[in-house]
Motif scaffolding. Structure first.
Motif, PDB file in Angstrom:
ATOM      1  N   GLY A  43       0.786  -1.224   0.000  1.00  0.00           N
ATOM      2  CA  GLY A  43       0.000   0.000   0.000  1.00  0.00           C
ATOM      3  C   GLY A  43       0.820   1.277   0.000  1.00  0.00           C
ATOM      4  O   GLY A  43       0.268   2.374  -0.011  1.00  0.00           O
ATOM      5  N   TYR A  44       2.162   1.162   0.009  1.00  0.00           N
ATOM      6  CA  TYR A  44       3.045   2.330  -0.028  1.00  0.00           C
ATOM      7  C   TYR A  44       4.032   2.186  -1.172  1.00  0.00           C
ATOM      8  O   TYR A  44       4.406   1.080  -1.544  1.00  0.00           O
ATOM      9  CB  TYR A  44       3.814   2.487   1.289  1.00  0.00           C
ATOM     10  CG  TYR A  44       2.913   2.917   2.412  1.00  0.00           C
ATOM     11  CD1 TYR A  44       2.744   4.264   2.712  1.00  0.00           C
ATOM     12  CD2 TYR A  44       2.199   1.977   3.146  1.00  0.00           C
ATOM     13  CE1 TYR A  44       1.891   4.654   3.729  1.00  0.00           C
ATOM     14  CE2 TYR A  44       1.351   2.360   4.160  1.00  0.00           C
ATOM     15  CZ  TYR A  44       1.206   3.700   4.447  1.00  0.00           C
ATOM     16  OH  TYR A  44       0.355   4.086   5.445  1.00  0.00           O
ATOM     17  N   ARG A  45       4.449   3.320  -1.727  1.00  0.00           N
ATOM     18  CA  ARG A  45       5.402   3.316  -2.830  1.00  0.00           C
ATOM     19  C   ARG A  45       6.340   4.510  -2.756  1.00  0.00           C
ATOM     20  O   ARG A  45       6.001   5.552  -2.218  1.00  0.00           O
ATOM     21  CB  ARG A  45       4.678   3.380  -4.195  1.00  0.00           C
ATOM     22  CG  ARG A  45       3.858   2.159  -4.532  1.00  0.00           C
ATOM     23  CD  ARG A  45       4.739   0.935  -4.769  1.00  0.00           C
ATOM     24  NE  ARG A  45       3.981  -0.218  -5.143  1.00  0.00           N
ATOM     25  CZ  ARG A  45       3.478  -1.113  -4.286  1.00  0.00           C
ATOM     26  NH1 ARG A  45       3.641  -0.965  -2.995  1.00  0.00           N
ATOM     27  NH2 ARG A  45       2.810  -2.150  -4.728  1.00  0.00           N
ATOM     28  N   TRP A  46       7.524   4.324  -3.330  1.00  0.00           N
ATOM     29  CA  TRP A  46       8.456   5.408  -3.617  1.00  0.00           C
ATOM     30  C   TRP A  46       8.151   5.876  -5.030  1.00  0.00           C
ATOM     31  O   TRP A  46       7.778   5.068  -5.875  1.00  0.00           O
ATOM     32  CB  TRP A  46       9.900   4.919  -3.580  1.00  0.00           C
ATOM     33  CG  TRP A  46      10.374   4.408  -2.265  1.00  0.00           C
ATOM     34  CD1 TRP A  46      10.552   3.102  -1.902  1.00  0.00           C
ATOM     35  CD2 TRP A  46      10.731   5.188  -1.131  1.00  0.00           C
ATOM     36  NE1 TRP A  46      11.001   3.030  -0.615  1.00  0.00           N
ATOM     37  CE2 TRP A  46      11.125   4.297  -0.110  1.00  0.00           C
ATOM     38  CE3 TRP A  46      10.766   6.557  -0.863  1.00  0.00           C
ATOM     39  CZ2 TRP A  46      11.546   4.728   1.140  1.00  0.00           C
ATOM     40  CZ3 TRP A  46      11.186   6.985   0.385  1.00  0.00           C
ATOM     41  CH2 TRP A  46      11.575   6.074   1.361  1.00  0.00           C
ATOM     42  N   VAL A  47       8.339   7.147  -5.311  1.00  0.00           N
ATOM     43  CA  VAL A  47       8.290   7.658  -6.676  1.00  0.00           C
ATOM     44  C   VAL A  47       9.745   7.755  -7.123  1.00  0.00           C
ATOM     45  O   VAL A  47      10.534   8.489  -6.531  1.00  0.00           O
ATOM     46  CB  VAL A  47       7.602   9.044  -6.760  1.00  0.00           C
ATOM     47  CG1 VAL A  47       7.633   9.553  -8.193  1.00  0.00           C
ATOM     48  CG2 VAL A  47       6.174   8.962  -6.244  1.00  0.00           C
ATOM     49  N   VAL A  48      10.116   6.985  -8.141  1.00  0.00           N
ATOM     50  CA  VAL A  48      11.482   7.004  -8.662  1.00  0.00           C
ATOM     51  C   VAL A  48      11.539   8.087  -9.731  1.00  0.00           C
ATOM     52  O   VAL A  48      10.885   7.995 -10.773  1.00  0.00           O
ATOM     53  CB  VAL A  48      11.890   5.629  -9.232  1.00  0.00           C
ATOM     54  CG1 VAL A  48      13.321   5.672  -9.748  1.00  0.00           C
ATOM     55  CG2 VAL A  48      11.725   4.544  -8.173  1.00  0.00           C
ATOM     56  N   VAL A  68      11.518  19.036  -1.149  1.00  0.00           N
ATOM     57  CA  VAL A  68      12.862  18.502  -0.969  1.00  0.00           C
ATOM     58  C   VAL A  68      12.971  17.587   0.253  1.00  0.00           C
ATOM     59  O   VAL A  68      13.804  16.683   0.273  1.00  0.00           O
ATOM     60  CB  VAL A  68      13.897  19.654  -0.921  1.00  0.00           C
ATOM     61  CG1 VAL A  68      13.759  20.457   0.368  1.00  0.00           C
ATOM     62  CG2 VAL A  68      15.294  19.129  -1.076  1.00  0.00           C
ATOM     63  N   ASP A  69      12.128  17.771   1.269  1.00  0.00           N
ATOM     64  CA  ASP A  69      12.260  16.947   2.475  1.00  0.00           C
ATOM     65  C   ASP A  69      11.806  15.502   2.280  1.00  0.00           C
ATOM     66  O   ASP A  69      12.010  14.677   3.164  1.00  0.00           O
ATOM     67  CB  ASP A  69      11.547  17.590   3.673  1.00  0.00           C
ATOM     68  CG  ASP A  69      10.047  17.682   3.507  1.00  0.00           C
ATOM     69  OD1 ASP A  69       9.578  17.832   2.365  1.00  0.00           O
ATOM     70  OD2 ASP A  69       9.343  17.625   4.526  1.00  0.00           O
ATOM     71  N   VAL A  70      11.222  15.171   1.143  1.00  0.00           N
ATOM     72  CA  VAL A  70      10.833  13.778   0.881  1.00  0.00           C
ATOM     73  C   VAL A  70      11.723  13.122  -0.182  1.00  0.00           C
ATOM     74  O   VAL A  70      11.495  11.991  -0.571  1.00  0.00           O
ATOM     75  CB  VAL A  70       9.342  13.657   0.478  1.00  0.00           C
ATOM     76  CG1 VAL A  70       8.438  14.127   1.591  1.00  0.00           C
ATOM     77  CG2 VAL A  70       9.063  14.396  -0.816  1.00  0.00           C
ATOM     78  N   ILE A  71      12.752  13.829  -0.627  1.00  0.00           N
ATOM     79  CA  ILE A  71      13.659  13.323  -1.657  1.00  0.00           C
ATOM     80  C   ILE A  71      14.841  12.616  -0.991  1.00  0.00           C
ATOM     81  O   ILE A  71      15.433  13.121  -0.043  1.00  0.00           O
ATOM     82  CB  ILE A  71      14.196  14.472  -2.537  1.00  0.00           C
ATOM     83  CG1 ILE A  71      13.053  15.273  -3.160  1.00  0.00           C
ATOM     84  CG2 ILE A  71      15.155  13.944  -3.599  1.00  0.00           C
ATOM     85  CD1 ILE A  71      12.208  14.517  -4.135  1.00  0.00           C
ATOM     86  N   PRO A  87       8.262   8.107   1.462  1.00  0.00           N
ATOM     87  CA  PRO A  87       7.259   7.192   0.913  1.00  0.00           C
ATOM     88  C   PRO A  87       5.861   7.800   0.924  1.00  0.00           C
ATOM     89  O   PRO A  87       5.561   8.679   1.727  1.00  0.00           O
ATOM     90  CB  PRO A  87       7.327   5.995   1.856  1.00  0.00           C
ATOM     91  CG  PRO A  87       7.758   6.577   3.157  1.00  0.00           C
ATOM     92  CD  PRO A  87       8.651   7.733   2.825  1.00  0.00           C
ATOM     93  N   TYR A  88       5.045   7.317   0.012  1.00  0.00           N
ATOM     94  CA  TYR A  88       3.668   7.775  -0.139  1.00  0.00           C
ATOM     95  C   TYR A  88       2.724   6.580  -0.140  1.00  0.00           C
ATOM     96  O   TYR A  88       3.113   5.483  -0.552  1.00  0.00           O
ATOM     97  CB  TYR A  88       3.482   8.498  -1.480  1.00  0.00           C
ATOM     98  CG  TYR A  88       4.264   9.760  -1.634  1.00  0.00           C
ATOM     99  CD1 TYR A  88       3.848  10.938  -1.026  1.00  0.00           C
ATOM    100  CD2 TYR A  88       5.413   9.791  -2.413  1.00  0.00           C
ATOM    101  CE1 TYR A  88       4.563  12.116  -1.189  1.00  0.00           C
ATOM    102  CE2 TYR A  88       6.127  10.967  -2.580  1.00  0.00           C
ATOM    103  CZ  TYR A  88       5.700  12.120  -1.969  1.00  0.00           C
ATOM    104  OH  TYR A  88       6.401  13.283  -2.127  1.00  0.00           O
ATOM    105  N   GLU A  94       0.432   7.575  -7.034  1.00  0.00           N
ATOM    106  CA  GLU A  94      -0.160   7.590  -8.374  1.00  0.00           C
ATOM    107  C   GLU A  94      -0.591   9.000  -8.771  1.00  0.00           C
ATOM    108  O   GLU A  94      -0.417   9.423  -9.910  1.00  0.00           O
ATOM    109  CB  GLU A  94      -1.339   6.622  -8.443  1.00  0.00           C
ATOM    110  CG  GLU A  94      -0.895   5.174  -8.404  1.00  0.00           C
ATOM    111  CD  GLU A  94      -2.044   4.189  -8.261  1.00  0.00           C
ATOM    112  OE1 GLU A  94      -3.148   4.592  -7.812  1.00  0.00           O
ATOM    113  OE2 GLU A  94      -1.824   3.002  -8.582  1.00  0.00           O
ATOM    114  N   GLN A  95      -1.121   9.757  -7.818  1.00  0.00           N
ATOM    115  CA  GLN A  95      -1.530  11.135  -8.082  1.00  0.00           C
ATOM    116  C   GLN A  95      -0.306  12.004  -8.417  1.00  0.00           C
ATOM    117  O   GLN A  95      -0.362  12.837  -9.315  1.00  0.00           O
ATOM    118  CB  GLN A  95      -2.270  11.708  -6.882  1.00  0.00           C
ATOM    119  CG  GLN A  95      -2.762  13.118  -7.115  1.00  0.00           C
ATOM    120  CD  GLN A  95      -3.561  13.651  -5.930  1.00  0.00           C
ATOM    121  OE1 GLN A  95      -3.713  12.986  -4.906  1.00  0.00           O
ATOM    122  NE2 GLN A  95      -4.057  14.859  -6.077  1.00  0.00           N
TER     123      GLN A  95
END
Length: 120
Positions: A43-48, A68-71, A87-88, A94-95
C-alpha cells in the motif's frame, strides 16, 4: 508536521504503516545508526524520479515541484543510484505521477525491493 519538521525540532518520530512497519524515522538524517526502511509495506510506494550510474548524475531538478524533504538518493541492487521521493500511500504516489510538475515522463513507482541503502 513532516518527518523533516520533527527532525529539525529534535523530536524522535516514526511514520508507521497500518501494519506497524516503520516507514520513516525522524532521526535517520543525522544518526548513523538510524535506518529508513527502503522496502515498503503493502500500500506504499516510492516515486522514482531519476537514476544514474554515478551519484553526481542525479540532478536536483529531476524532483520538479516535489518537496525537498521527501527526496532521497539510494543505491540499488543493479549498481545504479536513484533519486526517490516518499514514501507515499499508493493513491498519493499515483496522483504525483499524474499531476506533479517538472518530473520526467518516465518516473515510476517502486516498493523499494531493489534499493540497498541511502546514498551519502
Amino acid at each position: 508536521m513532516t518527518i523533516s519538521d520533527a527532525r529539525d525540532a529534535g523530536l524522535d518520530v516514526q511514520l508507521l504503516a497500518a501494519d506497524g512497519t516503520t516507514i520513516a524515522n525522524s532521526a535517520a538524517k543525522d544518526d548513523a545508526n538510524a535506518q529508513i526502511s527502503l522496502q515498503l509495506p503493502t500500500g506504499y510506494r516510492w516515486v522514482v524520479l531519476a537514476s544514474s550510474k554515478e551519484l553526481s548524475g542525479l540532478s536536483p531538478g529531476a524532483a520538479g515541484d516535489i518537496p525537498v524533504d521527501v527526496i532521497k538518493k539510494v543505491h540499488t541492487q543493479s549498481g545504479y543510484v536513484a533519486m526517490i521521493a516518499g514514501p507515499y500511500s499508493l493513491e498519493s504516489a499515483e496522483q504525483i505521477l499524474r499531476e506533479a510538475h517538472g518530473i520526467a515522463a518516465d518516473a515510476y513507482l517502486s516498493s523499494g525491493s531493489g534499493f540497498v541503502r541511502i546514498a551519502r
